[in-house]
Design a protein around this motif. Structure first.
Motif, PDB file in Angstrom:
ATOM      1  N   ILE A   1      -4.722 -43.299  44.978  1.00 48.55           N
ATOM      2  CA  ILE A   1      -3.896 -42.907  46.124  1.00 48.55           C
ATOM      3  C   ILE A   1      -4.685 -41.906  46.964  1.00 48.55           C
ATOM      4  CG2 ILE A   1      -1.728 -41.839  46.842  1.00 48.55           C
ATOM      5  CD1 ILE A   1      -0.512 -42.778  44.203  1.00 48.55           C
ATOM      6  N   THR A   2      -5.134 -42.341  48.124  1.00 50.61           N
ATOM      7  CA  THR A   2      -5.913 -41.472  49.026  1.00 50.61           C
ATOM      8  C   THR A   2      -5.200 -41.272  50.362  1.00 50.61           C
ATOM      9  OG1 THR A   2      -7.145 -43.383  49.819  1.00 50.61           O
ATOM     10  CG2 THR A   2      -8.068 -42.166  47.956  1.00 50.61           C
TER      11      THR A   2
ATOM     12  N   ASP B   1       5.500 -36.312  47.168  1.00 49.65           N
ATOM     13  CA  ASP B   1       4.273 -35.760  47.760  1.00 49.65           C
ATOM     14  C   ASP B   1       3.267 -35.457  46.639  1.00 49.65           C
ATOM     15  OD1 ASP B   1       5.207 -35.777  50.418  1.00 49.65           O
ATOM     16  OD2 ASP B   1       6.345 -33.949  50.043  1.00 49.65           O
ATOM     17  N   VAL B   2       2.020 -35.963  46.764  1.00 51.52           N
ATOM     18  CA  VAL B   2       0.976 -35.703  45.773  1.00 51.52           C
ATOM     19  C   VAL B   2      -0.338 -35.429  46.503  1.00 51.52           C
ATOM     20  CG1 VAL B   2       2.043 -37.190  44.034  1.00 51.52           C
ATOM     21  CG2 VAL B   2       0.338 -38.152  45.585  1.00 51.52           C
TER      22      VAL B   2
ATOM     23  N   TYR C   1      -3.654 -42.016  39.764  1.00 56.05           N
ATOM     24  CA  TYR C   1      -2.449 -41.654  39.013  1.00 56.05           C
ATOM     25  C   TYR C   1      -1.949 -42.822  38.161  1.00 56.05           C
ATOM     26  CZ  TYR C   1      -1.978 -37.476  41.949  1.00 56.05           C
ATOM     27  OH  TYR C   1      -2.182 -36.276  42.580  1.00 56.05           O
ATOM     28  N   ASP C   2      -1.362 -42.434  37.016  1.00 56.94           N
ATOM     29  CA  ASP C   2      -0.533 -43.346  36.245  1.00 56.94           C
ATOM     30  C   ASP C   2       0.912 -43.116  36.686  1.00 56.94           C
ATOM     31  OD1 ASP C   2      -2.666 -44.372  34.821  1.00 56.94           O
ATOM     32  OD2 ASP C   2      -2.426 -42.967  33.145  1.00 56.94           O
ATOM     33  N   ILE C   3       1.582 -44.173  37.103  1.00 55.10           N
ATOM     34  CA  ILE C   3       2.938 -44.045  37.658  1.00 55.10           C
ATOM     35  C   ILE C   3       3.925 -44.701  36.705  1.00 55.10           C
ATOM     36  CG2 ILE C   3       4.409 -44.551  39.645  1.00 55.10           C
ATOM     37  CD1 ILE C   3       1.847 -44.823  41.310  1.00 55.10           C
TER      38      ILE C   3
ATOM     39  N   VAL D   1       3.980 -40.873  48.535  1.00 55.88           N
ATOM     40  CA  VAL D   1       4.140 -42.111  47.775  1.00 55.88           C
ATOM     41  C   VAL D   1       5.613 -42.500  47.873  1.00 55.88           C
ATOM     42  CG1 VAL D   1       3.941 -43.239  45.533  1.00 55.88           C
ATOM     43  CG2 VAL D   1       2.274 -41.493  46.206  1.00 55.88           C
ATOM     44  N   THR D   2       5.911 -43.658  48.462  1.00 58.08           N
ATOM     45  CA  THR D   2       7.284 -44.078  48.682  1.00 58.08           C
ATOM     46  C   THR D   2       7.530 -45.443  48.047  1.00 58.08           C
ATOM     47  OG1 THR D   2       6.677 -45.083  50.792  1.00 58.08           O
ATOM     48  CG2 THR D   2       7.434 -42.803  50.849  1.00 58.08           C
ATOM     49  N   GLY D   3       8.790 -45.844  48.030  1.00 58.91           N
ATOM     50  CA  GLY D   3       9.182 -47.134  47.493  1.00 58.91           C
ATOM     51  C   GLY D   3      10.655 -47.133  47.168  1.00 58.91           C
ATOM     52  N   ASN D   4      11.127 -48.176  46.509  1.00 55.51           N
ATOM     53  CA  ASN D   4      12.518 -48.194  46.071  1.00 55.51           C
ATOM     54  C   ASN D   4      12.622 -48.915  44.729  1.00 55.51           C
ATOM     55  OD1 ASN D   4      12.029 -50.643  47.748  1.00 55.51           O
ATOM     56  ND2 ASN D   4      14.100 -51.150  47.082  1.00 55.51           N
TER      57      ASN D   4
END
Length: 819
Positions: A100-101, A75-76, A81-83, A32-35
């Motif tokens: 998230i799959t 990494d999950v 998920y609750d983010i 899971v990525t982002g900024n």
């Protein structure tokens, strides 16, 4: 010591392998990525936290923190998920029931400032004083109690990996070939060590320590570079800080920084006045030999009362032409005057060490310096994030005037007038390529003119007139033109990052000794490759391997044959024939973060050719039967420096912060030096081998404790280990600094007390062994000093987060890559 070095290096390797073994993600996990950015300014937020909670198994929690570009990578295992994304003083953002799959990019998450939190936040929860990153360390000056009322030299002397000698010489990891930058540009000061003692610490925002710079930076500085970043107000509206300080020995001053920011512009200023006195002393005990037999002894004692009165002001304007374009201009003016009355008493003894007579010498020195600098910076950010063009210009003028009257058996007047003009133009272009690559290129022109007029006049007792002493008089015209081009490419493949760069510099140096009618020109051009490899073991640990090629050009007093005459028998003499030295620098680093601990370790090797070192030799002249000894820099030959260091940030409790740094290095030099002496009326050439291998180390420990009633207590201990030199040795030396502070007036004000060199133990102690001389010397530039300061903040809370300027403080581009 070999066992200690081996144990430390083994610890580094075990830490790396342990991290590989314990933190390898399971094959079934996805990314899971982002900024994360500030919603209004679009600037990245470093150290924002990301938490992912499995909705079907709340005990299954994953998370991470953002890097200095606001990016995260977690990494999950596949699931729902609750983010939650959080950062102090900002409203948290939540994403509910995200399925998230597969590898998922959440894009940009913008956070809004929480005005309620900003008003109610516990102001004593300050940012870490030292931020450790893989390629550099960032030192926040505002949080340090020990530099209140001090100077930039005091700031540098409290920074991990940096040491400041008793005479102001700055070294990085034991290497004094260091490039000093101010706001990403070379300092316009003629004497950088003295200039840093004139700039108040209150004008400094932070200092960046870069041990192995990339091709974007100047190649100057075989030991790395220090970037001193001045304060520039950045908060919305009008706000600022006023600081009053007073101390003993005499040390008082006032400074203030104010800024006014709107959506269209940011106007800021930092202005200060200081008046200080630094009492110093030194001693040199010498034994002289003639044909291998003791001829006499001397004991020289010096007392100094250096005084300095200075004013500095920096005024700037950031003009936001549109959302993507900023034009910044600033003017910096400094003026300083002072005196240095020095008393020198020399006791003379015969060969049997029986007292004979005493020489008295008084040197009444007055100095004045003025400098003015105009800086302009244009930044254009294009549509794609990270795509930008910057254009910089810096134009400065500096004048130093030093005069002294030396009284002993006669009267001698010296005058040293130095004027310098420095113009710098630079442009940098950064182009992101895809999501994980970046191209960068630029040009820099650095044009420097330094004119030095040094004159010595002696009083003729017969005529009552002053006559010029040609032996120590010199007019030097030094000009330097350096044109540079660079390019570098960086990419990131999964957790592996590569940055490859190449810099080309064309140098033209002219040295014109007008008095001696000696003119010389040196032209050379060099390629400076660099390569940086980084592997992210996890989101909290990284390993790096770096290489760069560096150059050190001799300047100023290093090449000026004569620029001072403070002693009649121990004289510093520059060497206009010095050549630049070239260094190949290798660095292996490891960075690991835990919840309360950050560890940065590195092993490094620097190989230098044409290294210049200081040597002492007899001049052939005598004063009352005492030989006059010259100290001069020479191109010694080869130097190989190996070292190991580690830096720790440890917060065992919320109220206690520990910073420590340890550096061990081994320095091997190879070379010979020849000089001529007169024996029995005939000139004799002496060839002296300067081959030497020296081990040394230094350590620093800083502790900051938050006591009840909003009282902070900070202690700093520094120890520099002994070191052998080519002509003797330097002895070990330790010092302790102490500071206390308390918040007042509903946290709008702070009162602080600090004591520099608590035990009055900071001295440079050296022993020199020559064929004609053995000597022991101690030098204390400044005795113990206590300073009391009062800080008042208006429309700004202590520790309040400030908005970052759209242009980074690293003088253009970035060593980080998108992805």
């Amino acid at each position: 010591m070999k066992k200690i070095t081996f144990a430390l290096f083994l610890t580094l390797l075990l830490s790396v392998f342990t991290s590989f073994a314990q933190e390898r993600p399971a094959a079934t996990k996805v990314k899971v990525t982002g900024n994360v950015t500030e919603k209004i300014s679009k600037q990245p937020l470093e150290y924002a936290t990301i938490t992912l909670t499995n909705t079907k198994n709340p005990k299954s929690i994953a998370g991470g923190i953002t890097n200095n570009k606001g990016e995260f990578d977690v990494d999950v295992t596949p699931g729902t998920y609750d983010i939650k994304v959080e950062f102090i003083s900002f409203k948290a953002t939540e994403i509910k029931s995200k399925n998230i799959t597969e590898n998922t990019n959440l894009g940009t998450v913008g956070l809004d400032e929480d005005a309620t939190q900003l008003q109610a936040v516990e102001v004593r929860a300050e940012a870490t004083t030292v931020q450790i990153k893989l390629d550099k360390k960032v030192y926040s000056v505002g949080q340090d109690l020990l530099v209140k009322g001090g100077t930039v030299s005091d700031v540098l002397d409290n920074i991990p990996s940096v040491t400041v000698d008793a005479d102001g010489t700055i070294a990085l990891r034991g290497n004094d070939n260091v490039r000093i930058l101010i706001d990403g540009r070379p300092s316009n000061a003629i004497n950088i060590s003295e200039a840093l003692r004139q700039i108040p610490a209150d004008a400094i925002d932070k200092v960046e320590v870069v041990t192995n710079p990339s091709a974007r930076y100047d190649s100057e500085g075989g030991g790395g570079l220090l970037n001193i970043i001045l304060k520039k107000g950045k908060n919305q509206g009008i706000n600022g800080t006023i600081i009053l300080s007073a101390g003993d020995p005499k040390n008082y001053g006032v400074s203030g920084n104010v800024n006014y920011k709107t959506e269209q512009f940011n106007l800021y200023t930092t202005t200060g006045y200081s008046n200080r006195q630094n009492n110093g002393n030194s001693r040199t005990d010498s034994q002289y030999f003639l044909d291998g037999v003791t001829s006499k002894y001397t004991n020289e004692r010096r007392e100094n009362e250096r005084s300095s009165e200075g004013y500095n002001s920096n005024v700037g304007l950031d003009w936001y032409l549109d959302k993507s374009t900023t034009w910044s201009n600033s003017i910096n003016v400094r003026r300083n005057s002072g005196g240095n009355p020095e008393t020198v008493i020399t006791d003379n003894f015969n060969a049997q060490n029986i007292f004979q007579y005493t020489n008295y010498r008084f040197n009444d020195q007055f100095s004045e310096s003025k400098s003015a600098e105009f800086n302009t910076n244009f930044v254009k950010n294009f549509t794609k994030e990270g795509h930008k063009l910057t254009i910089d210009g810096s134009f400065s003028s500096n004048r130093d005037n030093d005069n002294s009257e030396i009284t002993d058996l006669s009267i001698t007047n010296t005058a040293n007038v130095q004027t310098q003009q420095r113009n710098i133009v630079q442009t940098d272009y950064v182009l992101p390529l895809g999501k994980a690559s970046q191209f960068e290129a630029g040009y820099k022109g650095d044009f420097n003119k330094l004119f030095t007029d040094y004159k010595v006049d002696n009083l003729n007792a017969m005529t009552g007139l002053f006559e010029n002493d040609y032996r120590y008089t010199n007019v030097l015209d030094y000009r330097e033109q350096i044109n540079a081009l660079y390019s570098q490419f960086g990419t990131k493949i999964n957790k592996f990052s590569i940055l490859l760069g190449l810099r080309w510099e064309d140098s033209k140096i002219t040295i014109n000794q007008l008095t001696a009618a000696d003119f010389s020109t040196k032209k050379y051009n060099n390629f400076f490759p660099s390569a940086f490899f980084t592997y992210e073991v996890s989101d909290k640990s990284s390993v790096s391997l770096n290489y760069s090629r560096r150059i050190s050009r001799p300047r100023g007093r290093f090449i000026n044959p004569f620029s001072s005459l403070s002693s009649a028998i121990n004289i510093f003499k520059g060497n206009p024939n010095l050549d630049p030295s070239l260094t190949d620098a290798f660095d292996l680093g490891f960075l690991k973060r835990w919840s309360k601990l950050t560890l940065s370790t590195s092993a490094y090797i620097n190989k230098t050719t044409d290294s210049f070192q200081f040597v002492r030799s007899p001049s052939g002249e005598f004063v009352d039967g005492t030989p006059v000894i010259y100290s001069s820099p020479v191109n010694l030959g080869k130097e190989t420096r190996f070292g190991f260091e580690f830096t720790l940030n440890y917060n065992p409790f919320k109220w206690w912060k520990l910073n420590s740094n340890f550096n061990f290095f081994r320095n091997k030099t190879e070379g010979e030096y020849s000089y001529t002496v007169t024996e029995q009326g005939l000139p004799v050439t002496v060839n002296e081998s300067l081959n030497n291998t020296a081990n040394s180390w230094f350590t620093r420990l800083s502790s900051k404790i938050s006591l009840p009633y909003k009282i902070d207590w900070q202690t700093n201990f520094t120890y520099n280990g002994p070191q052998n030199t080519a002509q003797g040795k330097n002895k070990g030396n330790g010092a302790v600094n102490l500071g206390f502070s308390k918040d007042l007036l509903k946290d709008k004000a702070t009162i602080a007390l600090n004591v520099q060199d608590l035990f009055n133990s900071r001295k440079r102690i050296t022993e020199t062994y020559l064929e004609s001389l053995n000597s022991y010397s101690e030098m204390q530039w400044r005795t113990r000093q206590a300073t009391l300061s009062f800080t008042y903040r208006f429309n700004q809370k202590k520790g309040e987060k400030q908005q970052q300027k759209k242009r980074g403080d690293d003088n253009g581009g970035s060593d980080e890559f998108p992805g």
